[in-house]
Each structure stands twice: as C-alpha cells, then as structure tokens.
Design an enzyme around this catalytic site. Structure first.
Site, PDB file in Angstrom:
ATOM      1  CG  HIS A 132      38.512 -11.841  19.497  1.00 19.40           C
ATOM      2  ND1 HIS A 132      37.558 -12.816  19.710  1.00 19.40           N
ATOM      3  CD2 HIS A 132      37.834 -10.711  19.179  1.00 19.40           C
ATOM      4  CE1 HIS A 132      36.366 -12.300  19.563  1.00 19.40           C
ATOM      5  NE2 HIS A 132      36.491 -11.015  19.215  1.00 19.40           N
ATOM      6  CD  GLU A 133      42.228 -18.296  21.186  1.00 21.84           C
ATOM      7  OE1 GLU A 133      41.562 -19.333  21.319  1.00 21.84           O
ATOM      8  OE2 GLU A 133      43.251 -18.242  20.467  1.00 21.84           O
ATOM      9  CG  HIS A 172      36.586 -13.514  15.473  1.00 25.27           C
ATOM     10  ND1 HIS A 172      37.333 -12.541  16.078  1.00 25.27           N
ATOM     11  CD2 HIS A 172      35.472 -12.909  15.018  1.00 25.27           C
ATOM     12  CE1 HIS A 172      36.703 -11.383  15.990  1.00 25.27           C
ATOM     13  NE2 HIS A 172      35.560 -11.573  15.358  1.00 25.27           N
ATOM     14  N   GLY A 214      36.825  -9.410  10.954  1.00 29.46           N
ATOM     15  CA  GLY A 214      38.281  -9.375  11.097  1.00 29.46           C
ATOM     16  C   GLY A 214      38.743  -8.932  12.467  1.00 29.46           C
ATOM     17  CG  MET A 264      37.928 -12.894  24.322  1.00 30.42           C
ATOM     18  SD  MET A 264      39.060 -13.994  23.470  1.00 30.42           S
ATOM     19  CE  MET A 264      40.009 -14.536  24.867  1.00 30.42           C
TER      20      MET A 264
HETATM   21  P1  AMP Z   1      32.474  -9.837  14.460  1.00 30.11           P
HETATM   22  O1  AMP Z   1      33.805  -9.916  13.802  1.00 30.11           O
HETATM   23  O2  AMP Z   1      32.466  -9.035  15.721  1.00 30.11           O
HETATM   24  O3  AMP Z   1      31.347  -9.481  13.520  1.00 30.11           O
HETATM   25  O4  AMP Z   1      32.147 -11.316  14.948  1.00 30.11           O
HETATM   26  C1  AMP Z   1      32.122 -12.385  14.046  1.00 30.11           C
HETATM   27  C2  AMP Z   1      31.493 -13.570  14.710  1.00 30.11           C
HETATM   28  O5  AMP Z   1      32.242 -13.932  15.869  1.00 30.11           O
HETATM   29  C3  AMP Z   1      30.053 -13.293  15.195  1.00 30.11           C
HETATM   30  O6  AMP Z   1      29.250 -14.439  14.964  1.00 30.11           O
HETATM   31  C4  AMP Z   1      30.252 -13.040  16.662  1.00 30.11           C
HETATM   32  O7  AMP Z   1      29.100 -13.338  17.441  1.00 30.11           O
HETATM   33  C5  AMP Z   1      31.377 -14.007  16.980  1.00 30.11           C
HETATM   34  N1  AMP Z   1      32.050 -13.583  18.194  1.00 30.11           N
HETATM   35  C6  AMP Z   1      32.572 -12.368  18.481  1.00 30.11           C
HETATM   36  N2  AMP Z   1      33.080 -12.332  19.731  1.00 30.11           N
HETATM   37  C7  AMP Z   1      32.878 -13.567  20.251  1.00 30.11           C
HETATM   38  C8  AMP Z   1      33.169 -14.177  21.513  1.00 30.11           C
HETATM   39  N3  AMP Z   1      33.768 -13.497  22.485  1.00 30.11           N
HETATM   40  N4  AMP Z   1      32.807 -15.465  21.698  1.00 30.11           N
HETATM   41  C9  AMP Z   1      32.189 -16.168  20.707  1.00 30.11           C
HETATM   42  N5  AMP Z   1      31.886 -15.651  19.497  1.00 30.11           N
HETATM   43  C10 AMP Z   1      32.213 -14.365  19.276  1.00 30.11           C
END
Ligand code: AMP
Length: 278
Positions: free
Chosen positions: A31-32, A34, A28, A181
């Site tokens: 951001h861009e 996700h 959750g 991000m």
């Molecule tokens: P999180 O909510 O941080 O667990 O991230 C969920 C998913 O989004 C994971 O697969 C992350 O690797 C991916 N993610 C988070 N930040 C980025 C980003 N800046 N660019 C691409 N994917 C991202």
C-alpha cells in the site's frame, strides 16, 4: 526489474547493483505506506531492492499467517512503476531450510508492548532482518514508524551486530480519515472500518493535549483511553506512554514520549503510535 527467489540468484543480481543500495523489507500486499519507503529509498540510493516475504517465524500459532493477504502480481506491478531494480521473493525453504536452528534475540527492547502480547514475534523479526541484511548487504534500509517497537529493535540489532547499514525511518502514512495504512485493514468490515478511526483520533487528541501543556504521563494516557472507550467494540490490549528509545514506561512529567497501542476490533488486531516531543 528483476524478480528472484533463491539465494544464489539474489547474490548474483545484488553483485551487479550500483551503490548505494537501499533495502525495503516488506511482507507484500503493498500500500502507500510501503511505497513511501520505496520512494524515499529511490531518492537516496542508486539501486532499490525490495524483499517480499511473509515471515512465518514472526507469527504466533494463533495469529493470521495462513490468511495474511497476498497479491504478488499487483505488488510487482507497483514496484516496477516505482523504479525498483530488484525484488527478492524468498520461499520459506530458502529462508528456513530443513535443520534451521539459529535465532537472533534482541533482549530488553523486545520485551514490553508488542513483545509481551506476541511472544517470539521480535525473535522472528530480528532473525529475518539479520538474514536480509547479510544477504543483501544494503548501505541503507528503510522501515516505517508505523511499527514503532520494530524500529527500536532493528536499530539495536544493526548496532549490536555491527551491520554497516544506515537505518532510515519513514513517517506513518495514513488514510484521509487518519487510520494508519496496514495490510490488515482489509480484514475490517465497513462498520469496523468506521470504528477504527477512533485509534488515530485518540492519538491526535493526546498530541493536542501535550501541545496545550499536558505533560503528566498518566493524564496523557487517560486522554487516549477515554476517547477509545467511546467506541463500543474497540477492545484495548494496551496503551502505553514510553520512552521512545528504551521503551520503558514513563511516569510523571514527560518531555518526550511514544504513545502506542494495540486494539482489537472484531477479529482484527491493529497497532498505531505517535511520538510526542517538545
Ligand atoms: P509489513 O509489510 O507490514 O511488514 O511492512 C513493511 C514495512 O512497511 C515496515 O517497515 C512497516 O513499518 C512499513 N509500513 C507499514 N505500514 C506503514 C504505514 N502506514 N506507513 C509507513 N510505513 C509503513
């Protein structure tokens, strides 16, 4: 867009989805980065299901679980606009009911880097992702390269446990000044936010050196470390030059490498990485 929390509800709604189903697991505070995963899933899948779950078992006792940012209403608005059909927001009790005691451990690739700094982190990640795969049974699942070791761990998990899912990795989305991000960027003061640009600048510098012909692992690491050292207040936890598949640390001449790092700026811990390849 349907939003459900319980196992029963998600199973029923999942049963009605058109195949192929794409799963985008998140914690959750979207951001861009996700949303880039969601958009890729929309291109490739008939139905996109996003999970939002701040998974307590992947946080260490001294980590930021309690203050991890949340904004469910905003997240749901964003996902609705992206054409997501189903959002699963399990509670801790749904994922880990009383008596819970089953864990998934991906062994070797969980040990170095983040695994060494955050004991138990990848056990929590692998367990929750295995549970998401079991319940959602997606044909495709989308993860970001931002979490490079997580990518390696999840690929291994899917292969070793015979999950019939294709793992799709999406490139790291960055702010205009290069900072990757992350929901955790919110913790940075304006001054810290300015200092944080040194992270991506040092990675890009290693790529420039690699492209200019520098191939020695130690020299590539030195490029990164020297630039990081120019910014007071950026403390290095590790900088690594590793094999992108096995995550074994490299030495001598390299033809491809994962340069990854964790630093702290004030109280905030940030990770980033870049893949160098000929
Ligand atoms: P999180 O909510 O941080 O667990 O991230 C969920 C998913 O989004 C994971 O697969 C992350 O690797 C991916 N993610 C988070 N930040 C980025 C980003 N800046 N660019 C691409 N994917 C991202």
């Amino acid at each position: 867009m349907d939003v459900v929390s319980t196992l029963e509800e998600v199973r029923i709604k999942r049963g009605d989805l058109k195949a192929p189903v794409g799963l985008v697991p998140t914690m959750g505070f979207l951001h861009e980065g996700h949303l880039s995963l969601v958009r890729r899933a929309r291109q490739e899948c008939a139905s996109v299901l996003v999970s939002i779950f701040v998974n307590p078992t992947q946080f260490g006792p001294q980590e930021d679980l309690a203050k991890y940012p949340r904004n469910l209403k905003r997240d749901l608005d964003l996902l609705d606009k992206e054409g997501v059909v189903l959002v699963w927001t399990p509670t801790d009790e749904v994922m880990y009911p009383p008596g819970y005691q089953t864990w998934v451990t991906v062994e070797e690739v969980s040990r170095p880097l983040e695994g060494a700094m955050r004991p138990g982190h990848f056990r929590g990640v692998a367990t929750v992702v295995a549970k998401l795969f079991n319940t959602v049974q997606p044909q495709y699942a989308y993860f970001g390269q931002k979490d490079a070791q997580q990518v390696v761990v999840i690929r291994r998990l899917a292969k070793d446990l015979d999950f019939p899912v294709e793992i799709i990795i999406c490139p790291t989305v960055r702010e205009p000044d290069g900072l990757a991000m992350s929901s955790r960027n919110l913790y940075l003061s304006p001054e810290e936010r300015r200092k944080a640009t040194v992270i991506s600048r040092s990675l890009f510098e290693s790529r420039a050196a690699f492209n200019a012909g520098k191939r020695d692992a130690k020299e590539l690491l030195k490029v990164v470390l020297d630039l990081l050292a120019t910014e007071k207040g950026v403390k290095v936890q590790y900088v690594s030059c590793a094999d992108p598949e096995t995550l074994e640390e490299l030495d001598g001449k390299v033809s491809q490498a994962l340069i990854s790092m964790a630093v702290t700026i004030g109280k905030t811990r940030l990770i980033d990485n870049i893949i160098l390849s000929e």
